[in-house]
Design a protein around this motif. Sequence first.
Motif, short mmCIF file in Angstrom:
data_model
loop_
_atom_site.label_atom_id
_atom_site.label_comp_id
_atom_site.label_asym_id
_atom_site.label_seq_id
_atom_site.Cartn_x
_atom_site.Cartn_y
_atom_site.Cartn_z
N GLU A 1 -4.56 35.21 -48.97
CA GLU A 1 -4.04 34.22 -48.65
C GLU A 1 -3.20 34.81 -47.39
N THR A 2 -3.27 35.95 -46.92
CA THR A 2 -2.61 35.53 -45.14
C THR A 2 -3.54 35.64 -44.70
N ILE A 3 -4.88 35.59 -44.64
CA ILE A 3 -5.32 35.70 -44.10
C ILE A 3 -5.77 33.50 -43.66
N VAL A 4 -5.24 33.13 -44.84
CA VAL A 4 -5.39 31.52 -45.09
C VAL A 4 -4.63 31.20 -45.03
N THR A 5 -3.22 31.02 -45.27
CA THR A 5 -1.66 30.93 -44.68
C THR A 5 -2.02 31.22 -42.75
N ALA A 6 -2.46 32.35 -42.53
CA ALA A 6 -2.62 32.28 -40.69
C ALA A 6 -3.72 31.27 -40.65
N LYS A 7 -4.31 30.70 -40.79
CA LYS A 7 -5.62 29.78 -40.37
C LYS A 7 -4.48 28.05 -40.45
N PHE A 8 -3.54 28.22 -41.40
CA PHE A 8 -2.83 27.16 -41.50
C PHE A 8 -1.83 26.99 -40.02
N ILE A 9 -1.21 27.44 -40.46
CA ILE A 9 -0.23 27.95 -39.33
C ILE A 9 -0.14 27.20 -37.38
N VAL A 10 -1.89 28.52 -37.17
CA VAL A 10 -2.15 28.36 -36.37
C VAL A 10 -2.87 26.18 -35.87
N ILE A 11 -3.05 26.45 -37.24
CA ILE A 11 -3.69 24.45 -37.33
C ILE A 11 -2.53 23.82 -36.93
N GLY A 12 -2.25 23.89 -38.36
CA GLY A 12 -0.52 23.39 -37.88
C GLY A 12 0.24 23.08 -36.20
N ALA A 13 0.59 23.87 -35.65
CA ALA A 13 1.67 24.28 -34.54
C ALA A 13 0.09 23.28 -33.30
N TRP A 14 -0.59 23.92 -33.85
CA TRP A 14 -1.79 23.00 -32.77
C TRP A 14 -1.82 21.60 -32.62
N SER A 15 -2.28 21.27 -34.08
CA SER A 15 -1.74 19.83 -34.15
C SER A 15 -0.65 18.88 -33.56
N LEU A 16 0.28 19.71 -33.91
CA LEU A 16 1.82 19.05 -33.75
C LEU A 16 2.15 19.49 -32.08
N ALA A 17 1.37 19.95 -31.61
CA ALA A 17 1.70 20.63 -29.97
C ALA A 17 0.96 19.76 -29.37
N VAL A 18 -0.58 18.78 -29.89
CA VAL A 18 -1.27 18.06 -29.01
C VAL A 18 -0.89 16.59 -29.04
N THR A 19 0.05 16.21 -30.58
CA THR A 19 0.90 14.84 -30.99
C THR A 19 1.76 14.83 -29.61
N LEU A 20 2.42 15.99 -29.71
CA LEU A 20 3.54 15.55 -28.85
C LEU A 20 3.39 15.53 -27.64
N LEU A 21 2.31 16.53 -27.18
CA LEU A 21 2.13 16.24 -25.64
C LEU A 21 0.71 14.62 -25.40
N VAL A 22 0.32 14.49 -26.35
CA VAL A 22 -0.09 12.93 -26.76
C VAL A 22 0.93 11.99 -26.42
N PHE A 23 2.00 12.06 -26.74
CA PHE A 23 3.48 11.45 -26.45
C PHE A 23 4.08 10.65 -25.30
N VAL A 24 4.29 12.50 -24.73
CA VAL A 24 5.28 12.08 -24.18
C VAL A 24 4.09 11.76 -22.67
N VAL A 25 2.72 12.43 -22.58
CA VAL A 25 1.43 11.95 -21.65
C VAL A 25 1.75 9.95 -21.84
N SER A 26 2.01 9.60 -23.07
CA SER A 26 1.68 7.69 -23.04
C SER A 26 3.39 7.46 -22.69
N ILE A 27 4.10 8.45 -22.03
CA ILE A 27 5.50 8.05 -21.86
C ILE A 27 5.63 7.96 -20.06
N VAL A 28 4.59 9.28 -19.92
CA VAL A 28 4.54 8.84 -18.74
C VAL A 28 3.10 7.65 -17.79
N VAL A 29 2.84 7.60 -19.07
CA VAL A 29 1.88 5.75 -18.03
C VAL A 29 2.10 5.14 -18.16
#
Length: 272
Positions: free
Chosen positions: A124-152
């Motif tokens: 369960e710890t291994i699976v949880t770690a995978k989900f946490i990393v995926i979630g953090a990466w996905s939200l960070a990339v989405t936020l970056l896309v939003f910031v870049v869209s404002i700059v553009v």
Amino acid sequence: MKFVAEHETAMNNMNSALWTELLKMRRSKVSLFAALGFLMMPLAGGLFMVILKDPEAAKAMGLISAKAQLLVGVADWPAYFNFISQAVAAGGLILFSIVVTWVFGREFSDRTAKELLALPTARETIVTAKFIVIGAWSLAVTLLVFVVSIVVGQLIVLPGWSAELLASTFVGVMGCALLTLGLLPFVAFIASTGRGYMASFGWIILTMVLAQFSAIMGWGDRFPWAIPGLFSGVAGPRAEVLGVHSYIIWLATFLLGLAVTYRWWREADQTR
């Protein structure tokens, strides 16, 4: 004292699992190219805006202004943000799912699943770690896309800017990403049971087609995979297209996906 020792051990195991998954993600070309693909969306939207602002110059450069107008509409902030919302709704489901497929499926394609589950760390710890990393990466990339869209958009000097539009788009884009994350446990489950990539790729295509069909038929508020796109505001104000039942259905889907994924990793006999 025993409880404290067990808690410290669990925390150490979680930290180790998180660090391992972070290293895998950082060294992966899949997550890098998925992020770069996501970042192409505001650039594509910006190009459409440039074409619409000066159609004659676009024609002189060989660009097709009619297609840009069909896809986007007019060159202003509402149209540009609407394009970004559509891109996040459709592209997020694909790219996030690809990353989940890689994170879970690679353990079988690389034949590391048996060794991974032989470690003195709870499954369960291994699976949880995978989900946490995926979630953090996905939200960070989405936020970056939003910031870049404002700059553009600022570089293009689009009309129609307002603080209310910015806030509404931010909620729509980030909310869409969060709702999409809630659908990813099923992708992880399919990648795990399929012991690789192919089954989950088929699942991604199936859910995308069904999401489009359900939205067209007016059933999107009851189909979990159509809910993120509707929340983004692409189909109209979210309060008019989604109800309380929509979020209940989404939550049930999220919890069911987590349950079947954790159960499979906890009970499945890993022989390969």
